[in-house]
Every structure is written in structure tokens, then in C-alpha cells.
Design an enzyme around this catalytic site. Structure first.
Site, mmCIF file in Angstrom:
data_model
loop_
_atom_site.group_PDB
_atom_site.id
_atom_site.type_symbol
_atom_site.label_atom_id
_atom_site.label_comp_id
_atom_site.label_asym_id
_atom_site.label_seq_id
_atom_site.Cartn_x
_atom_site.Cartn_y
_atom_site.Cartn_z
ATOM 1 N N HIS A 45 -3.247 8.227 1.859
ATOM 2 C CA HIS A 45 -4.079 9.353 1.431
ATOM 3 C C HIS A 45 -5.255 9.615 2.373
ATOM 4 O O HIS A 45 -5.824 10.706 2.372
ATOM 5 C CB HIS A 45 -4.561 9.177 -0.013
ATOM 6 C CG HIS A 45 -5.652 8.175 -0.218
ATOM 7 N ND1 HIS A 45 -5.421 6.902 -0.704
ATOM 8 C CD2 HIS A 45 -6.989 8.246 -0.006
ATOM 9 C CE1 HIS A 45 -6.571 6.253 -0.796
ATOM 10 N NE2 HIS A 45 -7.536 7.044 -0.374
ATOM 11 N N ASP A 85 1.318 4.190 -0.880
ATOM 12 C CA ASP A 85 0.086 4.747 -0.302
ATOM 13 C C ASP A 85 -0.349 3.990 0.940
ATOM 14 O O ASP A 85 -1.513 3.592 1.069
ATOM 15 C CB ASP A 85 -1.034 4.752 -1.350
ATOM 16 C CG ASP A 85 -2.226 5.601 -0.917
ATOM 17 O OD1 ASP A 85 -2.080 6.380 0.038
ATOM 18 O OD2 ASP A 85 -3.300 5.457 -1.518
ATOM 19 N N SER A 156 -11.156 2.934 1.215
ATOM 20 C CA SER A 156 -9.700 3.084 1.138
ATOM 21 C C SER A 156 -9.011 2.623 2.410
ATOM 22 O O SER A 156 -9.388 3.026 3.518
ATOM 23 C CB SER A 156 -9.327 4.542 0.874
ATOM 24 O OG SER A 156 -9.707 4.933 -0.415
#
Length: 221
Positions: A45, A85, A156
């Protein structure tokens, strides 16, 4: 391990409003080098717009290293896996420091963990905590870790590290309105995708359009 952690930047150019460019539109995440040939793991992402065919704007992926934080190295998205992801990047560097990765299957609730990331752009921040839950159904093919280490936008793609200094997962999300509820992808699932990521492009899997439910002691398909 600190030297193997990198900053990942998705540059989407300038925000344009009524014909005027206002400020650079950038997504900042974290990643880590997994071999000495310059390959980096991060979250899908973080770089999603760069590989999304429906996105038609400008996008470019860069990586900065701890030993040269002001130099943005162009990074190629080699492969990505939307299910877990994760994405594999390649930077033009050889003999890069890299992390030691360990199977996460032996991790249990209460185990001490650490993260390294770039929360809100504050680079190379270390936070610590424990594994709070390891049976969360976040993926179609596996379960995720819930952790209580502090996580914010920019973390992230960062490594989840055990007390021996080995990477046992990838930090991927938090719940902004709930402090202390954050998540990571166990490395036991990530390692299954890594060979396919090296092959390039999107990791594809076969699916069947089927469902299972139980009623009055019987299982129906």
C-alpha cells in the site's frame, strides 16, 4: 539492523488546484533490505499508485538509506502481493547490509518485539511492545499479529523484530482512533511470497468461487 532499514518514498508530484501547484504529494513508508544485492521489502500500500493501472498521475518510488539520508535512490518495484500487502523493490546498490529473517511460527502472545520506522516522517524511530494477539483473521490465507508497539503513518513496511534481532514480521497498519492497537504480517506468510516477488509483477493465486457455512451441525458448501 538499523543500517538495513530504509525510508520508502512514493513521489506523486505536485498537488494541483485550479491550475496551481501547491505542495509535493508524497507518501512516506519504511522498508528493509533483505539481501546484499539491494532488494527491499515494504508494504504494497506504500507504493500502490506506482503499480495501479487505474492511476494515471505521475508517480516515482525512491529509497533513502540511513548512511546517506539526503540522497534519494530511484527504486524499481520488482513484484508485489496484494493479499499480504507486501512489495519487493530494487535499488542500484550492491553489498548492502541486510536483516536476518526468522520464521514467526514460534512467536507467542507476550513475546517482546521492536519496530523501526519513520512515523510522521521522523526517521529511524524505535518503538517496543509485545505481541498482544496472534490469531487475527486479516488475510485470506493466514492470520496476523496484533502488537502494542507505537505505530503511526510512516511506519508501514517496517520490520517487526524479536529479542534476538531477527525480523519476524512486517508492520502494516494501525487504527488511528484506538491507541495501542496495531498490526503486523507474520514472516511465516511473507517468506512464501518472496520467491514469487523475485520473479516479478503481481503475485497471482488461484481462487474458487465457493463458500462454507455450518447449520445445525452440518457443513454446507
Amino acid at each position: 539492523i538499523m543500517g538495513a532499514v530504509v525510508t520508502v518514498i512514493l513521489d506523486r508530484g505536485l498537488n494541483i488546484k485550479k491550475g496551481f501547484g501547491y505542495y509535493p504529494d508524497k507518501v512516506i513508508g519504511t522498508g528493509f533490505l533483505i539481501d546484499d544485492d539491494g532488494y527491499v521489502l515494504t508494504n504494497h500500500h506504500v507504493i500502490a499508485d506506482n503499480v495501479d493501472p487505474s492511476y494515471h498521475g505521475y508517480s516515482k518510488v525512491y529509497v533513502t538509506l540511513k548512511d546517506d539520508p539526503d540522497k534519494e535512490l530511484p527504486a524499481k518495484v520488482v513484484g508485489y502481493d496484494k493479499v499480504f500487502d507486501i512489495a519487493l523493490l530494487k535499488i542500484p546498490r550492491d553489498n548492502t547490509p541486510h536483516v536476518m529473517m526468522r520464521d514467526s511460527g514460534s512467536m507467542t502472545i507476550g513475546n517482546k518485539i521492536y519496530t523501526i520506522g519513520n512515523p510522521l516522517g521522523i526517521k529511524y524511530t524505535v518503538t517496543s511492545g509485545i505481541i498482544s494477539n496472534k490469531d487475527l483473521d486479516f488475510f485470506q490465507l493466514g492470520k496476523g499479529f496484533m502488537i502494542d508497539a507505537a505505530i503511526n503513518p510512516g511506519n508501514s513496511g517496517g520490520p517487526l523484530i524479536d529479542e534476538r534481532g531477527a525480523v519476524v514480521g512486517i508492520v502494516f497498519a494501525g487504527v488511528p482512533q484506538y491507541e495501542g492497537i496495531n498490526f503486523a504480517i507474520p514472516f511465516q506468510y511473507v517468506k512464501k511470497s518472496i520467491p514469487m516477488l523475485y520473479e516479478g509483477n503481481e503475485v497471482k493465486r488461484s481462487w474458487i468461487q465457493a463458500g462454507i457455512y455450518e447449520s445445525k451441525g452440518k457443513v454446507y458448501f
